[in-house]
Enzyme design. Structure first.
Site, PDB file in Angstrom:
ATOM      1  N   ILE A 309      12.546 -15.671  45.831  1.00  0.00           N
ATOM      2  CA  ILE A 309      11.568 -16.749  46.022  1.00  0.00           C
ATOM      3  C   ILE A 309      11.132 -16.829  47.489  1.00  0.00           C
ATOM      4  O   ILE A 309       9.941 -16.895  47.800  1.00  0.00           O
ATOM      5  CB  ILE A 309      12.158 -18.104  45.574  1.00  0.00           C
ATOM      6  CG1 ILE A 309      12.382 -18.104  44.050  1.00  0.00           C
ATOM      7  CG2 ILE A 309      11.238 -19.254  45.969  1.00  0.00           C
ATOM      8  CD1 ILE A 309      13.137 -19.308  43.545  1.00  0.00           C
ATOM      9  N   ARG A 396       9.634  14.361  59.143  1.00  0.00           N
ATOM     10  CA  ARG A 396       9.800  15.811  59.085  1.00  0.00           C
ATOM     11  C   ARG A 396      10.826  16.227  60.141  1.00  0.00           C
ATOM     12  O   ARG A 396      11.119  15.486  61.084  1.00  0.00           O
ATOM     13  CB  ARG A 396       8.478  16.510  59.384  1.00  0.00           C
ATOM     14  CG  ARG A 396       7.470  16.438  58.262  1.00  0.00           C
ATOM     15  CD  ARG A 396       6.174  17.131  58.667  1.00  0.00           C
ATOM     16  NE  ARG A 396       6.336  18.566  58.825  1.00  0.00           N
ATOM     17  CZ  ARG A 396       5.356  19.391  59.207  1.00  0.00           C
ATOM     18  NH1 ARG A 396       4.158  18.899  59.498  1.00  0.00           N
ATOM     19  NH2 ARG A 396       5.582  20.686  59.314  1.00  0.00           N
ATOM     20  N   HIS A 397      11.351  17.420  59.987  1.00  0.00           N
ATOM     21  CA  HIS A 397      12.242  17.975  61.006  1.00  0.00           C
ATOM     22  C   HIS A 397      11.466  18.155  62.301  1.00  0.00           C
ATOM     23  O   HIS A 397      10.215  18.149  62.327  1.00  0.00           O
ATOM     24  CB  HIS A 397      12.784  19.324  60.532  1.00  0.00           C
ATOM     25  CG  HIS A 397      11.691  20.308  60.176  1.00  0.00           C
ATOM     26  ND1 HIS A 397      10.993  21.021  61.126  1.00  0.00           N
ATOM     27  CD2 HIS A 397      11.175  20.666  58.979  1.00  0.00           C
ATOM     28  CE1 HIS A 397      10.101  21.786  60.545  1.00  0.00           C
ATOM     29  NE2 HIS A 397      10.188  21.599  59.237  1.00  0.00           N
ATOM     30  N   ASN A 403       7.100  27.073  63.351  1.00  0.00           N
ATOM     31  CA  ASN A 403       5.938  26.194  63.545  1.00  0.00           C
ATOM     32  C   ASN A 403       5.114  26.646  64.750  1.00  0.00           C
ATOM     33  O   ASN A 403       3.877  26.579  64.723  1.00  0.00           O
ATOM     34  CB  ASN A 403       6.369  24.749  63.752  1.00  0.00           C
ATOM     35  CG  ASN A 403       6.955  24.125  62.499  1.00  0.00           C
ATOM     36  OD1 ASN A 403       7.921  23.368  62.552  1.00  0.00           O
ATOM     37  ND2 ASN A 403       6.370  24.433  61.339  1.00  0.00           N
ATOM     38  N   ARG A 446      16.662  23.728  60.309  1.00  0.00           N
ATOM     39  CA  ARG A 446      15.826  22.863  61.129  1.00  0.00           C
ATOM     40  C   ARG A 446      15.999  21.377  60.816  1.00  0.00           C
ATOM     41  O   ARG A 446      15.834  20.536  61.695  1.00  0.00           O
ATOM     42  CB  ARG A 446      14.353  23.270  61.028  1.00  0.00           C
ATOM     43  CG  ARG A 446      13.805  23.440  59.614  1.00  0.00           C
ATOM     44  CD  ARG A 446      12.457  24.168  59.711  1.00  0.00           C
ATOM     45  NE  ARG A 446      11.763  24.326  58.442  1.00  0.00           N
ATOM     46  CZ  ARG A 446      11.938  25.334  57.609  1.00  0.00           C
ATOM     47  NH1 ARG A 446      12.855  26.263  57.887  1.00  0.00           N
ATOM     48  NH2 ARG A 446      11.231  25.422  56.499  1.00  0.00           N
ATOM     49  N   GLU A 466      11.987  23.015  51.582  1.00  0.00           N
ATOM     50  CA  GLU A 466      10.544  23.200  51.596  1.00  0.00           C
ATOM     51  C   GLU A 466      10.085  23.957  50.352  1.00  0.00           C
ATOM     52  O   GLU A 466      10.871  24.671  49.715  1.00  0.00           O
ATOM     53  CB  GLU A 466      10.144  23.963  52.868  1.00  0.00           C
ATOM     54  CG  GLU A 466       8.650  24.224  53.024  1.00  0.00           C
ATOM     55  CD  GLU A 466       7.799  22.956  53.104  1.00  0.00           C
ATOM     56  OE1 GLU A 466       7.763  22.227  52.099  1.00  0.00           O
ATOM     57  OE2 GLU A 466       7.175  22.723  54.146  1.00  0.00           O
ATOM     58  N   LYS A 495      -5.068  23.565  45.796  1.00  0.00           N
ATOM     59  CA  LYS A 495      -3.798  23.589  46.536  1.00  0.00           C
ATOM     60  C   LYS A 495      -2.646  23.005  45.732  1.00  0.00           C
ATOM     61  O   LYS A 495      -1.502  23.442  45.854  1.00  0.00           O
ATOM     62  CB  LYS A 495      -3.973  22.820  47.846  1.00  0.00           C
ATOM     63  CG  LYS A 495      -2.912  23.088  48.894  1.00  0.00           C
ATOM     64  CD  LYS A 495      -3.285  22.432  50.202  1.00  0.00           C
ATOM     65  CE  LYS A 495      -2.246  22.685  51.275  1.00  0.00           C
ATOM     66  NZ  LYS A 495      -2.601  22.029  52.549  1.00  0.00           N
ATOM     67  N   HIS A 532      10.782  18.352  54.842  1.00  0.00           N
ATOM     68  CA  HIS A 532       9.739  19.298  55.233  1.00  0.00           C
ATOM     69  C   HIS A 532       8.371  18.774  54.813  1.00  0.00           C
ATOM     70  O   HIS A 532       8.266  17.794  54.087  1.00  0.00           O
ATOM     71  CB  HIS A 532      10.019  20.653  54.596  1.00  0.00           C
ATOM     72  CG  HIS A 532      11.412  21.157  54.851  1.00  0.00           C
ATOM     73  ND1 HIS A 532      11.723  22.010  55.885  1.00  0.00           N
ATOM     74  CD2 HIS A 532      12.590  20.905  54.214  1.00  0.00           C
ATOM     75  CE1 HIS A 532      13.022  22.276  55.880  1.00  0.00           C
ATOM     76  NE2 HIS A 532      13.570  21.609  54.865  1.00  0.00           N
TER      77      HIS A 532
END
Length: 607
Positions: A309, A396-397, A403, A446, A466, A495, A532
């Site tokens: 409440i 994310r890592h 990367n 990672r 991932e 995709k 990931h």
């Protein structure tokens, strides 16, 4: 109606059925009368066309000892071979419960126990569905006329055998009806079910009666509006409920799969009316009796109710002009109004309903007549969800070596900036003062390295890894475009559905992460999930009720923490960008390294 009228109506229904035509139905009149010249035997016309076995069955019944027997027996003789094959190809679900509607039956028998056993034995070998033999135990079983016939037969120690299968029901058409007093988490449960099923690809929508009331009548109704003795208030509230149900049926009639009716529905009379209305729409959306599930939330813990409440209800649109104290007081009075007429689901009275009772936020779960894939998924969710407030942190890592090279997949270690992110993450999490925090990571380096400075319990999940890029793993997108142009174009085109060769698609990932979703809902303490990019997109989409096929557009940058807090009306999301802190640490580290080199050079020059 007389038994003859009922029998005629049954035969008429059967004549309209596409599977069982008139030539396959033999109607026997077995009216047994007294010995004083009132007894009658079958005429030659009645016996015409019967097989030997059927004729013997009729003689056996006539040779029974004197006594009351049911007036009519309607038996369906075996279908043709073509019809039997059609039945095998189109398996129908048979429901022994006779509902308010009178669906087209494929087999109805009324007779003595002796006849029942013989007919069952005979028909069992010929593919005719098994006959159910049971007595009514609730007002939702058979109509009054057949109920009366049942009682009369029971008094004479004979049985009425009813097997009235429902029409073929599309199992994806389901209605969930919430039950319970206010502030028991019903809206939260309905939102959770809707979000979860939509995420699984089952089109679901919630229809909240209170929302219709606020939108049409305006917010802030006086407390006596909810008084069960207020006839005008009841009429208006019932009208709002009807609007919601009308829209629910329209949703299912179009392309919806599951409709959720979110209201208190605290009385048996109200629930009975809902059943009647939904079953009467059967021709439109094909909702069967077993496709209506009641979900009741029962909570007797005053602390949970008070928390609900204070944290949710007093900030609703009904109390925009109230002070917090006045709003809380008014809402407690509203609950008392509903308590006057509240009739919980009962294990005996509602024995033939499909229902789930959630008691004290999942402390106890009671299920009745629950079966099927979607109902099973709903129960699985209810067994693991709760209304206790808690926070979920997603990140994310830190930046990895892959990367920096724009490579996908792999199991590389953190870059220099990635290592600085784990420092920034530790500082941030420590500032939140979450002593009961739990950290989840994948099994890849990672994510483990990103969490190694955090002083909290940690769990590794392989399901958090991932998306699997298959044979394209560890490649850059430029290399993929050159070596596998068709794969590159296919991924650009769709995709979400694109599946890497020997790998996964986003659709596969959604299914793989389902156990994580259930585990997140089960958590009572805060959780930090270090994962990931693709995994974070899917998790973020689920928690924010974004359709799965739109998850690929969710932006998930490095070195950002999303703080999510689920509530009854959705989720509150806050974004914490730690990139600035990472850059500062990175620059400080570079400066420190430069100073160290200079100092080293000075020492060398002195030497």
């Amino acid at each position: 109606e007389s038994s003859e009228d009922i029998d005629t109506e049954i035969i008429d229904d059967l004549n309209k059925d596409t599977l069982f035509t008139k030539k396959h139905i033999k109607k026997f009149d077995l009216d047994h009368q007294s010995d004083s010249d009132e007894s009658s035997e079958e005429t030659d016309e009645e016996r015409e066309g019967l097989t030997e076995e059927e004729d013997d069955l009729l003689k056996d019944e006539q040779s029974d000892e004197e006594g009351d027997t049911p007036k009519k027996i309607s038996v369906i003789i075996e279908p043709t071979e073509e019809e039997t094959n059609h039945k095998k190809e189109n398996e129908e679900e048979f429901n022994p419960i006779r509902t308010y509607l009178k669906p087209k039956p494929t087999m109805i028998e009324v007779g003595s126990l002796k006849e029942f056993k013989k007919v069952k034995k005979k028909t069992k070998k010929k593919g005719v569905p098994k006959t159910h033999f049971r007595s009514p135990s609730s007002p939702f079983e058979i109509p009054d006329d057949l109920m009366k016939a049942f009682e009369e037969a029971k008094e004479t120690q004979h049985a009425v055998v009813l097997n009235t299968p429902c029409p073929q029901v599309n199992m994806t058409k389901l209605v969930v009806v919430l039950v319970g007093l206010p502030a028991r988490g019903k809206s939260y449960i309905s939102k959770m079910i809707s979000k979860y099923l939509n995420w699984l690809g089952v089109k679901t929508q919630t229809f909240n009666s209170g929302s219709y009331r606020r939108n049409i009548l305006g917010p802030g109704q006086a407390n006596d509006f909810f008084d069960p003795s207020n006839a005008k208030g009841i009429l208006k509230r019932n009208r709002m409920a009807q609007f919601a149900l009308d829209d629910l049926v329209s949703f299912l009639e179009k392309d919806g799969s599951v409709g959720i009716f979110d209201a208190t529905n605290t009385t048996r009379e109200r629930r009975k009316r809902i059943l009647e209305f939904l079953l009467l729409t059967q021709k439109k959306v094909n909702i069967g009796f077993s496709n209506i599930i009641f979900v009741e939330s029962v909570c007797k813990d005053p602390q949970i109710i008070a928390s609900n409440i204070r944290s949710i209800k007093v900030f609703g649109t009904d109390y925009q002009t109230y002070t917090k104290e006045d709003a809380e007081k008014d809402f407690l009075n509203r609950i008392e109004q509903y308590k006057k007429v509240y009739e919980p689901l009962d294990t005996e009275y509602d024995a033939d309903l499909s229902y789930v009772k959630v008691i004290d936020v999942g402390r106890q779960i009671i299920m009745n007549r629950i079966s099927g894939y979607i109902p099973g998924k709903i129960v699985q969710l209810l067994m693991n969800t709760h209304i206790s407030p808690r926070k979920i942190y997603l990140t994310r890592h830190g930046e990895s070596m892959f990367n920096t090279e724009d490579r996908i997949g792999g199991d590389s270690e953190l870059s220099s900036k990635g290592n600085h992110y784990k420092l920034a993450l530790k500082e941030f999490m420590d500032s939140l003062n979450e002593p009961h925090l739990i950290v989840w990571t994948s099994t890849l380096k990672r994510t483990i390295q990103t969490a190694e400075l955090l002083p909290y319990p940690q769990i590794r999940w392989k399901a958090l890894e991932e998306i699997n890029a298959g044979k394209l793993d560890s490649m850059t997108y430029e290399e993929i475009q050159q070596k596998y142009p068709k794969e590159y174009k296919a991924r650009q085109k769709n995709k979400y559905s694109y599946r890497y060769p020997q790998g996964e698609s986003y659709d596969d990932l959604v299914q793989r992460i389902e156990p994580i979703i259930i585990e997140i809902e089960r958590q009572h303490t805060p959780v930090l999930i270090i994962c990931h990019q693709a995994v974070m997109r899917v998790l973020y989409s689920y928690l924010n009720d974004i359709p799965p096929d739109q998850c690929t557009t969710v932006e998930t940058r490095h070195h950002v923490v999303f703080e999510l807090e689920p509530n009854a009306y959705g989720v509150t999301t806050t974004q914490h960008d730690l990139e600035g802190r990472v850059q500062a640490l990175h620059r400080a580290a570079q400066q420190s390294r430069r100073l160290a080199r200079l100092e080293k050079q000075k020492k060398k020059s002195k030497l």
